[in-house]
Motif scaffolding. Structure first.
Motif, PDB file in Angstrom:
ATOM      1  N   THR A 116      36.261  43.970  32.803  1.00 12.01           N
ATOM      2  CA  THR A 116      37.660  43.540  32.904  1.00 12.01           C
ATOM      3  C   THR A 116      38.121  42.717  31.713  1.00 12.01           C
ATOM      4  O   THR A 116      39.312  42.664  31.442  1.00 12.01           O
ATOM      5  CB  THR A 116      37.919  42.725  34.194  1.00 12.01           C
ATOM      6  OG1 THR A 116      37.021  41.620  34.231  1.00 12.01           O
ATOM      7  CG2 THR A 116      37.713  43.569  35.426  1.00 12.01           C
TER       8      THR A 116
ATOM      9  N   GLU B  62      38.066  44.843  27.248  1.00 13.43           N
ATOM     10  CA  GLU B  62      39.051  45.778  26.694  1.00 13.43           C
ATOM     11  C   GLU B  62      40.226  45.065  26.041  1.00 13.43           C
ATOM     12  O   GLU B  62      40.811  45.569  25.095  1.00 13.43           O
ATOM     13  CB  GLU B  62      39.546  46.724  27.791  1.00 13.43           C
ATOM     14  CG  GLU B  62      38.422  47.624  28.277  1.00 13.43           C
ATOM     15  CD  GLU B  62      38.894  48.655  29.273  1.00 13.43           C
ATOM     16  OE1 GLU B  62      38.475  49.811  29.171  1.00 13.43           O
ATOM     17  OE2 GLU B  62      39.687  48.298  30.167  1.00 13.43           O
ATOM     18  N   THR B  63      40.584  43.895  26.579  1.00 15.51           N
ATOM     19  CA  THR B  63      41.723  43.168  26.009  1.00 15.51           C
ATOM     20  C   THR B  63      41.277  42.030  25.098  1.00 15.51           C
ATOM     21  O   THR B  63      41.920  41.758  24.089  1.00 15.51           O
ATOM     22  CB  THR B  63      42.625  42.648  27.145  1.00 15.51           C
ATOM     23  OG1 THR B  63      43.192  43.769  27.825  1.00 15.51           O
ATOM     24  CG2 THR B  63      43.757  41.790  26.607  1.00 15.51           C
TER      25      THR B  63
ATOM     26  N   SER C  57      41.531  39.835  33.482  1.00 16.27           N
ATOM     27  CA  SER C  57      42.360  40.870  32.860  1.00 16.27           C
ATOM     28  C   SER C  57      43.817  40.442  32.779  1.00 16.27           C
ATOM     29  O   SER C  57      44.542  40.879  31.902  1.00 16.27           O
ATOM     30  CB  SER C  57      42.211  42.217  33.586  1.00 16.27           C
ATOM     31  OG  SER C  57      43.094  42.357  34.668  1.00 16.27           O
ATOM     32  N   ARG C  58      44.224  39.579  33.710  1.00 20.00           N
ATOM     33  CA  ARG C  58      45.648  39.226  33.769  1.00 20.00           C
ATOM     34  C   ARG C  58      46.017  38.121  32.793  1.00 20.00           C
ATOM     35  O   ARG C  58      47.092  38.151  32.209  1.00 20.00           O
ATOM     36  CB  ARG C  58      46.000  38.789  35.191  1.00 20.00           C
ATOM     37  CG  ARG C  58      47.477  38.575  35.433  1.00 20.00           C
ATOM     38  CD  ARG C  58      47.728  38.146  36.876  1.00 20.00           C
ATOM     39  NE  ARG C  58      47.127  36.865  37.181  1.00 20.00           N
ATOM     40  CZ  ARG C  58      46.551  36.545  38.334  1.00 20.00           C
ATOM     41  NH1 ARG C  58      46.486  37.415  39.315  1.00 20.00           N
ATOM     42  NH2 ARG C  58      46.014  35.352  38.522  1.00 20.00           N
ATOM     43  N   GLU C  59      45.169  37.131  32.605  1.00 20.08           N
ATOM     44  CA  GLU C  59      45.587  35.963  31.833  1.00 20.08           C
ATOM     45  C   GLU C  59      44.633  35.612  30.693  1.00 20.08           C
ATOM     46  O   GLU C  59      45.040  35.498  29.548  1.00 20.08           O
ATOM     47  CB  GLU C  59      45.762  34.749  32.773  1.00 20.08           C
ATOM     48  CG  GLU C  59      46.748  35.063  33.901  1.00 20.08           C
ATOM     49  CD  GLU C  59      46.947  33.945  34.917  1.00 20.08           C
ATOM     50  OE1 GLU C  59      46.861  32.769  34.554  1.00 20.08           O
ATOM     51  OE2 GLU C  59      47.195  34.269  36.110  1.00 20.08           O
TER      52      GLU C  59
ATOM     53  N   GLU D  80      37.988  35.569  39.261  1.00 15.40           N
ATOM     54  CA  GLU D  80      37.863  36.762  38.424  1.00 15.40           C
ATOM     55  C   GLU D  80      39.210  37.430  38.141  1.00 15.40           C
ATOM     56  O   GLU D  80      39.340  38.160  37.168  1.00 15.40           O
ATOM     57  CB  GLU D  80      36.930  37.775  39.092  1.00 15.40           C
ATOM     58  CG  GLU D  80      35.549  37.218  39.353  1.00 15.40           C
ATOM     59  CD  GLU D  80      34.607  38.286  39.875  1.00 15.40           C
ATOM     60  OE1 GLU D  80      34.353  39.264  39.155  1.00 15.40           O
ATOM     61  OE2 GLU D  80      34.135  38.152  41.022  1.00 15.40           O
ATOM     62  N   ASP D  81      40.190  37.198  39.004  1.00 11.67           N
ATOM     63  CA  ASP D  81      41.500  37.821  38.814  1.00 11.67           C
ATOM     64  C   ASP D  81      42.081  37.544  37.441  1.00 11.67           C
ATOM     65  O   ASP D  81      42.822  38.368  36.903  1.00 11.67           O
ATOM     66  CB  ASP D  81      42.531  37.266  39.795  1.00 11.67           C
ATOM     67  CG  ASP D  81      42.115  37.472  41.203  1.00 11.67           C
ATOM     68  OD1 ASP D  81      41.152  38.210  41.438  1.00 11.67           O
ATOM     69  OD2 ASP D  81      42.754  36.873  42.080  1.00 11.67           O
TER      70      ASP D  81
ATOM     71  N   PRO E 271      44.094  38.428  27.789  1.00  8.77           N
ATOM     72  CA  PRO E 271      45.265  38.489  26.910  1.00  8.77           C
ATOM     73  C   PRO E 271      45.440  37.247  26.037  1.00  8.77           C
ATOM     74  O   PRO E 271      45.846  37.366  24.874  1.00  8.77           O
ATOM     75  CB  PRO E 271      46.432  38.650  27.908  1.00  8.77           C
ATOM     76  CG  PRO E 271      45.821  39.347  29.080  1.00  8.77           C
ATOM     77  CD  PRO E 271      44.427  38.787  29.189  1.00  8.77           C
TER      78      PRO E 271
END
Lengths: 475, 475, 475
Positions: free
Chosen positions: A404, A407-408, A370-372, A366-367, A375
């Motif tokens: 998560t 939004e991006t 939002s991080r990869e 799940e990390d 985007p």
């Protein structure tokens, strides 16, 4: 618990009294939509042969690795005591499906708070009309009720496609598949309803113990004599086209990592030739070749338009002891952290804006949402972010995904719901749960005045129905 | 949607009927506070020259990479069709701002659930008085309304500083900046309101293609002839002091990783000399030198008191194709996982208790909040944990930040809100959203009897106003 | 704040008006359950000697590293000004406990939103009857009130065991412990209430500066003359059995990583012999030996049935300056990312289905809950997932734990609550908070119709009471 066991109309909707009525209103607009199940693992033979399911245990317990693993974890029963054959002959498989069913019912408590509990409740109550909680005491009565139901003609696989209102369902087929089952389905008018998916993993992994055999089998299926790297690529291309002709919309890649770095063609050819000839390749060489071939698969997708699904990041058969004894896919697959930003870069840089390319990327970690992955999906036109998969296809995790990733990535860069299951009867439950969770998330956006209600309803329909159809449309 | 488009008073406050009135009460105490914008990317020329904005597209679409990337991801328009020049001459830029604006309005649906939607609504309704939802149909009317507004004298940049109630705003300036714009602002009495920030990234990266040029330019600006490592450090020191004299409170470091391991001085000097002379350095050498220089920057901060901002963990220009065509900062920057616990150790061990040192550390990787950054900020007096940055400067992610960072870092070890934007008109919207999210989180603490209301209000004012002023006070 | 300071009955329960009454009902069923504290760091001497606590600062401030680190982070006081001796003689320790107490009270604001605030409120109000918020003004009055209370016989450690209703408490003891304190407790009838835990870390780390001394001391305690690797293993086995005879249920391993890869026995023996003889070993060798020994510890657990606790992933003494000055465990321990899927594989593959083996795995990295630890605990019968530990033993983080771990691990594969504290007076507060958070999570499942109320109550009792007893039952 003296009242009969029923399911609440509002289950899995948010508790908060402001949000729930909005969620209910949104859910009412999606609950009756047809099911679009673009990726999963229900065996195509079930639909092609349309035979009766043998018994409740074979239908609901033995093929469900979520369920098996939870019972095993409690330490009372080993897999062969739950109906799973010990393929090494080291133990006698429990032959009585009623005993297996009792063992599952005894463990009902162990499923509290898990998605299996939610799905199984739905299956038992909504499909089979069960009115009592599973337990050691109720096991036999429930068994009999299910057994009677599955003996009826209305419970054959094809009838269930109608009953479950499945508009389209994808199967997963090995790269060397003859596609005869799909041909039969086409002959019977189901060719646009049950779609094959091209899964070439064993052909991309040089350290696969049956590599040469699998490559030659694929060549044979494709009508291509594989002698070297060039003919190997020809066979892959030809077989992809055969899949497409049989209705396939997508390929599926259960790769170890997401690395897509291409090799110089000469290096790739040399590695392939060595492996085909049975010469040893190192772990690093196998990994490099797998990355190279993922890039090639993307390139072929730009040619034939098949959507490329990527499912990395799982240690298969974590317990070598249990895998030796019971075989793969028995609950011992464990995720690990996988990197995407650098790994996908060669592929996205080359094809990320190609009008004919579409890749859907899934994760068990799940990390990276939002991080990869959000985007990346939020800028490359060719990429969609896949729905929560496997362990994270659960109420809390699906909420976290919305929170998560959206939004991006935005809603429009998502795959829509994908059930990815081999538990056929759980498909309606899984889609229903996803629709409830989405309704809840969208309702919160409405309640917080971040979205208007008409937009929320429209988005809910997108997620449940339009987006998966659109994301998996062959290009 | 026949009623006119308005924004709800309670937007982005929690839906739950117990928490919302408390959140509203807290928000009432912060909504009218002046804006403190200590770090951002609004061009200093805008304030120095105070010229009119050209058109709605140039004001609101073209400079906003959040917005551009979302439209690009939908696959219909490329960047040059959105007004971004193709710097390689490979395509003709759309010259009509009205066409660009229409393309944005057509894509309104794509922004559902994103912070861009929230900010843009605020901008359109609160700043321009727009009363209809953007769409293909409404695009022209909205365009005209905005165009009329920005033609008024009250919409010049300096007037907007007053209208937006911006007490202080930081710009970001290259290390070799002449600071002439800031000098003009000082002459015009705005020297304490618009502050430069020292950004030396290109000077710390030996693999920067224009390294020698950038170093010599910095020396020239500083009045130091750079011949070797020692004079390079002298130039950096001198230029930092010039920035400080021009009002700077901080430096900013967009480093690849957070590594702060110093090299032996001789090794550093040798690497510098090689790069200055145009000799090749390896990737590993460039990375080691960058880490070394981050440590040096910290040391210089203990001397001159400039606050050191660290912003690591982004692959810049992930699509090399698009970066070649359109240049940097066009939406193709993608985060990756970065380690802080070991990376910051040399710097924090050396200066973490230095009374003259302050570092503010930002991340795009939410994992490190609870695991690394909050534990570090919660013990080292010199360190503050920066507000959610870039992709995670959004309602859900800001809530997660409060939930994951506060318990270990405490509120007092945070930077307070930092908008970090180049989209000038979105600044009030961003601060407003942050104040709403903070009010909601604090209200929940009150509703759960974990904080008293007077404490919650005091903390909300800290986060919105006092903490950023205090965190960025030069030492 | 003119009304007296009281704690709300519903503190830390969910705010939402639908969920709260359900949470209250569940909490009522667990609030009065006895405390089972199977792992912690209260010194065994306190119970063995049962002496009076010296003063409020020594009781509540000086031993609490959560509290110390937050005050230090504010930059006003160094550790020696808070009563912590500078062991290098570089500073004079504040000798007046009243001054230390005042410094804590001055910093009350800094604890807003932290678990320390919640626990300390509980301690002050529920245990000491304090009626005013801590502050510079109230500090002396509160000090006097506490000082009076701790001077009474009812505030001796053994009396507190009764007052706190602690049914059983585990201490942590070095591998070479003589266990004389535990013998005295046994003689006094408290042998089944205060249990030792075997902690052999220094014996497994070849780079431990006092390795030879510690190994020989352990041999001496065990009555085994350690001459080589074989006798070293004998000493460990013998000492484990002595711990077990003294009531121990578990071992505890504060290892750097979770690696459990065994070495060939010859290699292990060679490394051990070198280290015992004082010859240098490399970092890689030390790490390989530590992994090897973790595997050996698991093997010994299958023999003697001691439960194996694993606590990896912390950089101890991150500030080498402060660690040199004040010693270990003063708030400078910082987590880092640790991998479990591959690391635990050798151990789980070998012993994960062994009927005599139980391992409880803890993490400070929340990422691994859903990705690695819940999937592992959800299939291997020998593994339990440990409760949130250290920095993440807080309201928000405990909620996240329930939300991210339960769906895949199930409740039955968890350790139940573990307080793991050296702050004795905070034990009731910590258990109370955990029970409140669990009640809130379970109430949400009920409110969302995902669990029935009777099941939720039964699960709450499991988590608070039955599961820790069962998870730590020696095999």
């Amino acid at each position: 618990m003296t009242q009969p066991w029923t399911l609440h109309e509002d289950r899995a909707l948010p508790a908060d009294p402001v949000t729930r009525p909005i969620a209910r209103e949104i859910y009412q607009q999606t609950r009756a939509l047809p099911i679009v199940s673009m990726h999963g693992h229900v065996p195509v033979e079930w639909f092609a042969e349309d035979t009766q399911f043998p018994d409740p245990a074979e239908l609901l317990v033995v093929p469900d690795h979520y369920l098996l693993r939870m019972i095993v974890s409690q330490g009372r029963y080993a897999l062969h005591q739950l109906g799973v054959p010990a393929i090494d002959g080291s133990a006698t498989t429990e032959a009585d499906p009623r005993v297996v069913w009792r063992r599952f019912c005894e463990h009902w408590k162990a499923f509290r708070g898990t998605p299996t509990r939610f799905w199984m409740e739905h299956v038992l109550v909504e499909i089979f009309g069960v009115t009592q909680r599973p337990s050691a005491e109720s096991a036999d009565a429930i068994y009999d009720q299910i057994a009677a139901e599955i003996a009826t003609p209305g419970f054959r696989p094809r009838a269930l496609l109608d009953r479950f209102d499945i508009e389209v369902i994808g199967t997963t087929d090995p790269a060397w598949a003859s596609l005869e089952h799909h041909a039969r389905l086409t002959a019977d008018g189901l060719g646009q309803r049950v779609l094959p998916t091209f899964r070439p993993d064993p052909l991309l992994q040089l350290d696969n113990l049956t590599f040469t055999h699998d490559v030659l089998a694929t060549g044979a299926a494709a009508g291509v004599e594989v002698r070297d790297y060039a003919t190997y690529l020809d066979a892959l291309r030809a077989q992809r086209l055969r899949f497409k002709a049989a209705g396939a919309r997508a390929t599926d890649h259960g790769c170890h990592t997401a690395d897509t770095t291409p090799l110089p063609e000469d290096d790739a050819a040399r590695l392939f030739d060595a492996a085909l000839a049975g010469r040893p390749v190192s772990d690093a060489q196998a990994a490099a070749f797998a990355a190279h071939m993922l890039f090639q698969m993307a390139q072929m997708s730009t040619e034939d338009g098949l959507v490329m699904q990527i499912h990395p990041g799982v240690v298969r058969g974590h317990s070598t002891q249990m895998t030796r004894r019971y075989g793969p896919d028995k609950g011992y697959d464990i995720p690990f952290a996988v990197e995407f930003t650098h790994a996908l870069r060669p592929m996205l840089d080359a094809f990320g804006h190609h009008p004919n390319f579409r890749t859907i990327v899934f994760t068990l970690d799940e990390d990276v949402y939002s991080r990869e992955l959000a985007p990346l999906a939020g800028v490359y036109p060719a990429m969609r972010l896949g729905a929560p998969w496997w362990f994270i296809d659960s109420p809390e995790a699906m909420r976290r995904f919305r929170e998560t990733a959206t939004e991006t990535a935005g809603f429009g860069n998502l795959s829509g719901f994908v059930d990815d299951t081999r538990a056929f009867c759980s498909i309606p439950a899984r889609h229903d749960l996803a629709r409830r969770i989405d309704a809840g998330y969208l309702a919160r956006l409405v309640a917080e005045h971040r979205l208007d209600l008409d937009e929320a309803v429209d988005t809910a329909v997108d997620l449940a129905y339009r987006l998966p159809l659109e994301a998996y449309a062959a290009r």
